[in-house]
Write a protein that holds these residues in place. Sequence first.
Motif, PDB file in Angstrom:
ATOM      1  N   ALA A  18       0.828  -1.204   0.000  1.00 32.81           N
ATOM      2  CA  ALA A  18       0.000   0.000   0.000  1.00 32.81           C
ATOM      3  C   ALA A  18       0.865   1.257   0.000  1.00 32.81           C
ATOM      4  O   ALA A  18       0.566   2.235  -0.694  1.00 32.81           O
ATOM      5  CB  ALA A  18      -0.924  -0.008   1.210  1.00 32.81           C
ATOM      6  N   ALA A  19       1.955   1.209   0.763  1.00 28.80           N
ATOM      7  CA  ALA A  19       2.843   2.370   0.838  1.00 28.80           C
ATOM      8  C   ALA A  19       3.569   2.608  -0.485  1.00 28.80           C
ATOM      9  O   ALA A  19       3.823   3.758  -0.875  1.00 28.80           O
ATOM     10  CB  ALA A  19       3.856   2.171   1.965  1.00 28.80           C
ATOM     11  N   LEU A  20       3.883   1.534  -1.202  1.00 31.51           N
ATOM     12  CA  LEU A  20       4.584   1.664  -2.481  1.00 31.51           C
ATOM     13  C   LEU A  20       3.683   2.246  -3.568  1.00 31.51           C
ATOM     14  O   LEU A  20       4.146   2.944  -4.466  1.00 31.51           O
ATOM     15  CB  LEU A  20       5.118   0.299  -2.924  1.00 31.51           C
TER      16      LEU A  20
ATOM     17  N   LEU B 129       1.876  -2.510  -7.660  1.00 31.61           N
ATOM     18  CA  LEU B 129       2.075  -3.387  -6.500  1.00 31.61           C
ATOM     19  C   LEU B 129       0.925  -3.254  -5.503  1.00 31.61           C
ATOM     20  O   LEU B 129       0.482  -4.234  -4.915  1.00 31.61           O
ATOM     21  CB  LEU B 129       3.405  -3.064  -5.807  1.00 31.61           C
ATOM     22  N   ALA B 130       0.447  -2.053  -5.309  1.00 29.27           N
ATOM     23  CA  ALA B 130      -0.646  -1.831  -4.364  1.00 29.27           C
ATOM     24  C   ALA B 130      -1.971  -2.343  -4.904  1.00 29.27           C
ATOM     25  O   ALA B 130      -2.865  -2.706  -4.132  1.00 29.27           O
ATOM     26  CB  ALA B 130      -0.747  -0.342  -4.034  1.00 29.27           C
TER      27      ALA B 130
ATOM     28  N   ALA C 200      -4.316 -11.787  -1.805  1.00 26.41           N
ATOM     29  CA  ALA C 200      -4.027 -13.179  -1.464  1.00 26.41           C
ATOM     30  C   ALA C 200      -2.932 -13.747  -2.353  1.00 26.41           C
ATOM     31  O   ALA C 200      -2.039 -14.473  -1.886  1.00 26.41           O
ATOM     32  CB  ALA C 200      -5.291 -14.025  -1.573  1.00 26.41           C
ATOM     33  N   ALA C 201      -2.967 -13.401  -3.635  1.00 26.08           N
ATOM     34  CA  ALA C 201      -1.954 -13.904  -4.561  1.00 26.08           C
ATOM     35  C   ALA C 201      -0.575 -13.326  -4.235  1.00 26.08           C
ATOM     36  O   ALA C 201       0.439 -14.032  -4.294  1.00 26.08           O
ATOM     37  CB  ALA C 201      -2.339 -13.565  -5.997  1.00 26.08           C
TER      38      ALA C 201
ATOM     39  N   VAL D  87       9.585  -8.034  -6.842  1.00 29.06           N
ATOM     40  CA  VAL D  87       9.306  -6.890  -7.728  1.00 29.06           C
ATOM     41  C   VAL D  87       9.573  -7.200  -9.199  1.00 29.06           C
ATOM     42  O   VAL D  87       9.140  -6.441 -10.076  1.00 29.06           O
ATOM     43  CB  VAL D  87      10.108  -5.637  -7.301  1.00 29.06           C
ATOM     44  N   ALA D  88      10.263  -8.303  -9.488  1.00 29.52           N
ATOM     45  CA  ALA D  88      10.629  -8.611 -10.871  1.00 29.52           C
ATOM     46  C   ALA D  88       9.438  -8.676 -11.825  1.00 29.52           C
ATOM     47  O   ALA D  88       9.532  -8.160 -12.949  1.00 29.52           O
ATOM     48  CB  ALA D  88      11.416  -9.920 -10.922  1.00 29.52           C
ATOM     49  N   PRO D  89       8.279  -9.267 -11.437  1.00 26.60           N
ATOM     50  CA  PRO D  89       7.145  -9.315 -12.372  1.00 26.60           C
ATOM     51  C   PRO D  89       6.621  -7.935 -12.765  1.00 26.60           C
ATOM     52  O   PRO D  89       5.874  -7.809 -13.740  1.00 26.60           O
ATOM     53  CB  PRO D  89       6.082 -10.102 -11.594  1.00 26.60           C
TER      54      PRO D  89
END
Length: 242
Positions: free
Chosen positions: A33-35, A39-40, A45-46, A81-83
């Motif tokens: 959430a902070a990023l 990503l947020a 769940a995944a 973070v790679a994906p």
Amino acid sequence: MTRRPIRAVLFDLDDTLFAHRESVESGIHAYRAALGGPLAQAEPAAEFARWNALEEEHYHRYLAGEVDFREQRRARARGFVAPYGIELDDEAAEAWFETYLGHYETSWRLHDDVGECIAAIAPRALGIITNGELAFQSSKILGTGLEALIPIENVIASGVVGVAKPDARIFELAAAHLGVPPEECCYVGDRLHTDAIGAAHAGMLGVLIDRRGVATRAQLAEAEAEGVAVIRSLAELPALLG
């Protein structure tokens, strides 16, 4: 065969006494959430499952001696973070993981059944066997107040002794530290082979704590064949010990 009385009880730390899984879940979602950005917005769940899988993969590489403690952290950060097309050099990966740790640490707590269990099994000798670095594992113990229940000097960490569970030697070292033969020790952990069967092979009473009830029929049969007891909560441990 009649088992000798249990005079010492040893515990795994993560997901046995310390609510690691819950803290990881809160920590990674707070960090996402902070990023912000993709990503947020990803499915929670995944992403939690993916972060757990990276921990399993790279932490076990560390335990096997394939990478050091810092590199397994960097590898987890890079893998997560790679994906999203993000590449991290060593410095950036360490910084990413350190920021995640800040979110993880705000959620640290013990499982609710710890205090009553410890009180009920007194005055037996108590200790912890953990696969990890002593400094980091000790910070969890001190951060949750667990040292008031189990003496910090009775923490046996693989990073110090040079062998990791399920190697029988780490269980034997812990028993010797407490001054009790393995046959008079109980060991409780949340992993069937690493914890419970490893302890049983070292001569202890091995106990699997299956908090989420996820053990399969095959695993339960294996536990029974190895003489391992299975409990769902630490509230069941005092009666098991007698």
